[in-house]
Design an enzyme around this catalytic site. Structure first.
Site, PDB file in Angstrom:
ATOM      1  N   SER A 160       0.864  -0.559  -7.270  1.00 16.92           N
ATOM      2  CA  SER A 160       0.843  -0.045  -8.644  1.00 16.92           C
ATOM      3  C   SER A 160       1.728  -0.849  -9.598  1.00 16.92           C
ATOM      4  CB  SER A 160       1.277   1.427  -8.667  1.00 16.92           C
ATOM      5  OG  SER A 160       2.631   1.554  -8.312  1.00 16.92           O
ATOM      6  N   LYS A 256       7.945   3.097 -11.200  1.00 17.70           N
ATOM      7  CA  LYS A 256       7.020   2.698 -12.274  1.00 17.70           C
ATOM      8  C   LYS A 256       7.850   2.116 -13.422  1.00 17.70           C
ATOM      9  CE  LYS A 256       3.617   4.933 -10.141  1.00 17.70           C
ATOM     10  NZ  LYS A 256       2.545   4.215  -9.417  1.00 17.70           N
TER      11      LYS A 256
END
Length: 550
Positions: A160, A256
């Site tokens: 990701s 993230k």
């Protein structure tokens, strides 16, 4: 304040249990029996009587570390009274206050005093073993202190954040970046996050044995918070929607990029991110990626492409006229280069249609086309919006003190905040909204929230799906990559898996969160630390030998 008040209550309870189960033993050691009830000092006396380092007492009541040290002290005390068989040690570890109380109230409990000069060979060997076990225990305790209170290792198992952070990168996370979050489950097994073991895909994750005692809990508290996450920071946080663990600090860890902070407005337009109406700022080390669909006349050499570009999640489907390739993470530059390959007929970025709910496309080989399939595991946030990964928002990120309007339209946006993150009783009955039993059309936000999105935009389970990340879920920020191994984790999103494992030496000991394209390597710092550690150990042993000779 609630944290330290609750913590003090736990300390007093433990001290009372310690006093009730050992006061006679303290009296037999020549001390006032009331001292057995005094926190810290009771263990100080045990350390003094058993001739062990007194400063260990400082760790007696620390979260997670404390239970280990208390067990060590209890073992010292029982051995001091001659209770040192395997069974007696096991009872001391498993049923500490019960077994110590049994010894305390028995008539034959007396201090076992032995002069070092008259120890048998067997007793000397036993003493050496105990010294070794003590060294190992202290090493575990020291590592636990570093893990719990300073920094924590963290692995990257998914793509990701490619290509900023690679699958197989191992990072050290600084727990003090945004203030230190105090442990909320103080009774836990060191080094384990949420569970002791995984029972497998067929089992219910909620039934997996927990690595912590959920009943012993402390409220959220953060100390020395001199800064908060800023836009573009890479942040490690606990997954907000984790339904397995009720303890915030035991939920699964995610990493993230923080693309928007409290008070910002976020929007995705055709796969491009806008914050407060402006295009996002791209840092030097940030490589944004998107999904591309390639149509070819013949098969591509995927292993060769992987060797050239590294991470390359791809699904390959053979059709009647050639092949279709679903590339889930290509930068604009990589896509431009792949498009020049002679096999490529068409390479097109995949953009989800506007005003359509989050869907997934799966290849229908028979029809040589992509068909829509509703993907219930990837429901967009909030669930009542016709948004998707590429057309998202505008959405305002809640800020502490904001007064938001509550109605049937806005409730999906704020219901998790009210009920789960800020721990209120929320009810929606007959079109009316009740918070803690009172009907209301407004709610005041109690903490700041953040929007965390992966750099690999079309292969990232992020805030577009699970929503805002509360401040209380923030763990810290990555400091540096201490190890990187290609091929360590299987990529379930790709039909191609690299053969073997390979260490990426060029990524090791490089700072993670600087935003610079070419990061400085800190190999020399690691070498100095190792040299000092082993050098100190060598010279300390040499000095002891010289001392004995003199």
């Amino acid at each position: 304040m609630n944290y330290f008040l609750t913590y003090t209550v736990y300390v007093l309870i433990l001290s009372v249990l310690m006093g009730i189960s050992t006061w006679k033993l303290f009296k037999k050691m020549g001390y006032n029996p009331l001292l057995a009830f005094v926190p810290f000092y009771n263990y100080f006396i045990i350390q003094k009587e058993t001739k062990h380092p007194k400063w260990w007492v400082a760790m007696a009541y620390l979260p997670i570390v404390g239970p280990i040290m208390m067990t060590v002290f209890h073992l010292f005390l029982m051995k001091h009274f001659g209770k040192s068989s395997f069974t007696q040690k096991l009872l001391t570890v498993v049923l500490p206050f019960i077994y110590m109380a049994f010894v305390n109230y028995s008539k034959d409990a007396e201090v076992e005093a032995k002069d070092e000069l008259y120890l048998t060979e067997e007793e000397k060997n036993e003493k050496k073993k105990e010294s070794f076990v003590g060294s190992v225990t202290f090493a575990v305790v020291f590592a636990t202190i570093v893990h719990v209170f300073i920094t924590q290792p963290f692995g990257i198992p998914t793509g990701s954040m490619e290509r900023t952070l690679l699958v197989g990168d191992f990072l050290f996370v600084n727990k003090w970046s945004y203030g230190y979050r105090m442990p909320m489950r103080p009774l836990a097994i060191p080094f384990l996050q949420g569970t002791i073991m995984d029972t497998g895909e067929k089992g219910n994750p909620k039934d997996d044995p927990k690595s912590y005692v959920d009943a012993v809990k402390l409220p959220y508290s953060r100390i020395f918070q001199f800064s908060k996450p800023k836009k573009n920071d890479i942040v490690v946080f606990n997954y907000p929607r984790d339904s397995v663990h009720t303890a915030i600090d035991r939920k699964d860890s995610y990493v993230k990029r923080c693309v928007a902070v409290a008070g910002d407005v976020i929007e995705m337009k055709a796969g491009r991110l806008f914050v407060n109406g402006k295009p996002e700022t791209i840092l030097g080390d940030q490589q944004i990626q998107h999904k591309f669909i390639a149509t070819t006349g013949s098969q591509l050499d995927i292993p060769a492409l992987y060797r050239q570009y590294g991470f390359l999640p791809v699904q390959e489907i053979q059709t009647e006229t050639g092949y279709l390739y679903d590339f889930q993470g290509l930068t604009d530059q990589t896509a431009k280069e792949i498009k020049q390959l002679p096999q490529i007929i068409e390479l097109k970025e995949h953009i989800w249609p506007k005003d359509s709910a989050a869907v997934s496309y799966k290849v229908n080989a028979a029809r040589d086309a992509y068909t829509k399939n509703i993907d219930t595991t990837q429901s967009i946030f909030p669930i009542n919006k016709k948004w998707n990964q590429d057309w998202y928002g505008p959405l305002k990120i809640p800020k502490k003190g904001d007064v938001v309007t509550l109605n049937q339209e806005t409730l999906p946006e704020y219901q998790w905040i009210i009920s789960e993150y800020e721990h209120n009783k929320l009810e929606n009955k007959n079109g009316k909204i009740f918070v803690n039993g009172k009907e209301t059309s407004q709610y005041t936000i109690q903490q700041d929230y953040y929007m965390m999105i992966g750099d690999n935009r079309d292969a990232s389970l992020d805030a577009r799906f699970f929503g805002f990340v509360p401040e209380e879920n923030i763990v810290g920020s990555p400091m540096f990559t201490w190890m990187s191994v290609e091929g360590l984790f299987a990529d379930k999103s790709s039909s191609y898996q690299p053969e073997g494992k390979k260490i990426r030496w060029d990524r090791m000991f490089k700072a993670t969160n600087t935003g610079e394209a070419n990061k400085t390597s800190y190999w020399w710092v690691a070498v100095i630390i190792l040299a000092l550690f082993f050098g100190w150990d060598y010279f300390a042993k040499l000095f002891k030998k010289k001392e004995k000779v003199d």
